[in-house]
Design an enzyme around this catalytic site. Sequence first.
Site, mmCIF file in Angstrom:
data_model
loop_
_atom_site.group_PDB
_atom_site.id
_atom_site.type_symbol
_atom_site.label_atom_id
_atom_site.label_comp_id
_atom_site.label_asym_id
_atom_site.label_seq_id
_atom_site.Cartn_x
_atom_site.Cartn_y
_atom_site.Cartn_z
ATOM 1 N N GLY A 1 0.784 -1.213 0.000
ATOM 2 C CA GLY A 1 0.000 0.000 0.000
ATOM 3 C C GLY A 1 0.823 1.273 0.000
ATOM 4 N N HIS A 2 0.133 2.406 0.161
ATOM 5 C CA HIS A 2 0.732 3.734 0.129
ATOM 6 C C HIS A 2 0.425 4.434 1.448
ATOM 7 C CE1 HIS A 2 1.433 7.912 -1.137
ATOM 8 N NE2 HIS A 2 2.114 7.415 -2.158
ATOM 9 N N PRO A 3 1.386 5.178 1.993
ATOM 10 C CA PRO A 3 1.151 5.798 3.308
ATOM 11 C C PRO A 3 0.076 6.871 3.331
ATOM 12 C CG PRO A 3 3.240 6.552 2.371
ATOM 13 C CD PRO A 3 2.758 5.423 1.514
ATOM 14 N N SER A 4 -0.246 7.460 2.189
ATOM 15 C CA SER A 4 -1.224 8.550 2.219
ATOM 16 C C SER A 4 -2.399 8.386 1.252
ATOM 17 C CB SER A 4 -0.527 9.888 1.930
ATOM 18 O OG SER A 4 0.097 9.877 0.664
#
Length: 274
Positions: free
Chosen positions: A129-132
């Site tokens: 996933g992506h942090p934001s």
Amino acid sequence: DVPAKFGFDGPTLTKRFPRLIYADLGAFGHLGPWKDRPGYEPIIQAVAGLISLNGDPSGPEARIGVSIIDLSTGMWTAIGVLAALAKRTATGQGSLVNTSLFESGLMWTSNHVAGWSVTGKMPPRQGTGHPSLTPYQAFECSDGPLMICPGNDRLWRKFAEVLGHPEWPDEARFKTNVQRAERREMLLGMISEIMKKESRAYWSAKLDALGVPNGPLNSVPQVMELAQVAALAMFSQPYAGSNALFHGLPLSIDGERAGAAEKAPKIGEHDGKI
């Protein structure tokens, strides 16, 4: 410092030969208390913080599987030399180009450094996933994971349509990325329950039809079976009697693959040309 001891270090040679372009690639940089400290790819990944960012959040931290520090430092060095050549063309003056594995590592962590410097917090490891951005990761389908990246609200609306929930983007809880990120676990769970019911091919066809970026998580053998890989002709078997595949450079000039037909020279093959 062996080069300085024998007089072939950068400062000495560039002073003696003002037009010389000298590239000096080290482990931790040409300044500071660690300038003479040795280092290799795994050490730099560890010390520069990359390993702390990588891996599934439910498991231990993990080294990045590709030697990204080694490769990128070579690229930065080549870019620096090209910039120095342009400078010499304009001024007639050579340059000393300094690069290091550690500086490349710091560059790769720069986005996380920026976020931490503002918030004082580090996001948890994200796996795929992506942090934001939410959603922006791989989802498990009936036959394996599919990476899906609806990176803006327009694509999120299309993704929701594919999932059979065109109303989600109009709900206050999921309307913007900020609102989706606040309810990350809830939303990802809802999506996962839907995705696991059908195959990757099923979902990919629907996503492709609406222009939502997606792709399966392939193994290396699966990558080599892709028609796109064959079309790009990046790999070749240059040595008779060997099945070993070697890569050309990831760029083409006037439609020709750079370095595609090159072979490593035999010992002494180019002695007369050097």
